[in-house]
Enzyme design. Structure first.
Site, PDB file in Angstrom:
ATOM      1  N   LYS A  63       0.839  -1.203   0.000  1.00  0.00           N
ATOM      2  CA  LYS A  63       0.000   0.000   0.000  1.00  0.00           C
ATOM      3  C   LYS A  63       0.865   1.240   0.000  1.00  0.00           C
ATOM      4  O   LYS A  63       1.778   1.384   0.820  1.00  0.00           O
ATOM      5  CB  LYS A  63      -0.911   0.022   1.236  1.00  0.00           C
ATOM      6  CG  LYS A  63      -1.948   1.146   1.204  1.00  0.00           C
ATOM      7  CD  LYS A  63      -2.598   1.365   2.556  1.00  0.00           C
ATOM      8  CE  LYS A  63      -1.816   2.396   3.349  1.00  0.00           C
ATOM      9  NZ  LYS A  63      -2.550   2.901   4.540  1.00  0.00           N
ATOM     10  N   ASP A 112     -13.205  14.589  -3.922  1.00  0.00           N
ATOM     11  CA  ASP A 112     -13.061  15.896  -4.566  1.00  0.00           C
ATOM     12  C   ASP A 112     -14.144  16.027  -5.637  1.00  0.00           C
ATOM     13  O   ASP A 112     -15.005  15.153  -5.769  1.00  0.00           O
ATOM     14  CB  ASP A 112     -11.654  16.023  -5.174  1.00  0.00           C
ATOM     15  CG  ASP A 112     -11.127  17.448  -5.159  1.00  0.00           C
ATOM     16  OD1 ASP A 112     -11.906  18.375  -5.508  1.00  0.00           O
ATOM     17  OD2 ASP A 112      -9.951  17.658  -4.815  1.00  0.00           O
ATOM     18  N   THR A 153     -11.769   3.024   9.782  1.00  0.00           N
ATOM     19  CA  THR A 153     -11.639   2.115  10.922  1.00  0.00           C
ATOM     20  C   THR A 153     -11.102   2.818  12.175  1.00  0.00           C
ATOM     21  O   THR A 153     -11.082   2.221  13.246  1.00  0.00           O
ATOM     22  CB  THR A 153     -10.729   0.919  10.579  1.00  0.00           C
ATOM     23  OG1 THR A 153      -9.495   1.397  10.043  1.00  0.00           O
ATOM     24  CG2 THR A 153     -11.402   0.012   9.569  1.00  0.00           C
ATOM     25  N   ARG A 173       2.069  -0.961  10.643  1.00  0.00           N
ATOM     26  CA  ARG A 173       3.073  -0.844  11.701  1.00  0.00           C
ATOM     27  C   ARG A 173       3.474  -2.152  12.359  1.00  0.00           C
ATOM     28  O   ARG A 173       4.662  -2.322  12.677  1.00  0.00           O
ATOM     29  CB  ARG A 173       2.573   0.172  12.748  1.00  0.00           C
ATOM     30  CG  ARG A 173       2.669   1.613  12.260  1.00  0.00           C
ATOM     31  CD  ARG A 173       1.844   2.579  13.089  1.00  0.00           C
ATOM     32  NE  ARG A 173       0.406   2.447  12.806  1.00  0.00           N
ATOM     33  CZ  ARG A 173      -0.515   3.256  13.300  1.00  0.00           C
ATOM     34  NH1 ARG A 173      -0.164   4.240  14.123  1.00  0.00           N
ATOM     35  NH2 ARG A 173      -1.789   3.089  12.980  1.00  0.00           N
TER      36      ARG A 173
END
Length: 226
Positions: free
Chosen positions: A31, A63, A114, A206
């Site tokens: 990602k 947008d 989330t 992480r």
């Protein structure tokens, strides 16, 4: 089996690519989010695709339709395999995005982040919220009408969205944490096994990227999925 996507939420493109090289063939999907994309995102996307990796471009566009359509076209040209946009951008924006889609790029819609619980989302929309799953479904119906390829949701909502959107929809679940991992700023988390029950892709950042041995951590997660 759900496929693992490692979130390269690093500010340094060189550090991100060094991590990818250390991971070897353990992970195919990565990602690229706002932090890395602002640093040097297009070059990183090309570097990942040159390495044979699939890129999940997670910029959550929200947008005007013309701008989002241009971003979709640019993402396809850069070689991204999947990209995100906010379903709250509305029908015209989603229609424009789908109209600009080309090549192998798949578009997935983001409903309720989330990091938000029901009370926080209620503050955003200005009305009481009793069930976030119903909010996800309401937003996903906008994406279905436009013809999006999939949706991002918390693990607890994945099965219901699968039933709503159908077997062909790509379900992406972030906020994946093993039992020993800290939740950090994620409000709605799940273990890999819980998340995999209704997902096609699991996004983990992480817990892998900050591990002493990222490749070993990723292997452990893949084994847990099996």
């Amino acid at each position: 089996m759900a496929e693992l996507i490692v979130a390269l939420d690093l500010a340094s493109p060189s550090a991100a690519l060094e991590l990818v090289d250390r991971m070897g063939d353990v992970v195919r999907w990565y990602k690229v989010g706002p932090v890395l994309h602002v640093a040097d995102g297009p070059a990183v996307v090309r570097a990942l695709t040159d390495r044979g990796k699939s890129v999940f471009l997670d910029l959550k566009w929200h947008d005007i339709p013309h701008t989002v359509a241009g971003a979709v076209a640019a993402a396809a040209d850069a070689g991204a395999a999947m990209a995100t946009m906010h379903l709250a951008g509305g029908a015209l924006m989603l229609d424009a995005a789908v109209g600009a889609r080309r090549g192998r790029l798949r578009l997935v819609g983001v409903g309720v982040l989330t990091s938000l619980d029901a009370a926080q989302f209620a503050a955003v929309v200005g009305r009481p919220i009793t069930d976030l799953a119903l909010e996800q479904q309401r937003l996903v119906r906008l994406g279905m009408a436009a013809g999006l390829d999939g949706y991002v949701c918390a693990a607890a909502e994945a099965r219901a969205l699968r039933a709503l959107a159908g077997s062909g929809a790509a379900i992406v679940v972030p906020g994946v944490r093993r039992a020993t991992d800290a939740a950090a700023d994620q409000a709605r988390t799940a273990t890999p096994r819980e998340a995999a029950a209704g997902a096609d892709y699991l996004v983990v950042g992480r817990p892998i990227t900050r591990a002493a041995d990222p490749a070993a951590e990723a292997r452990a997660l893949v084994e847990e999925l099996r």
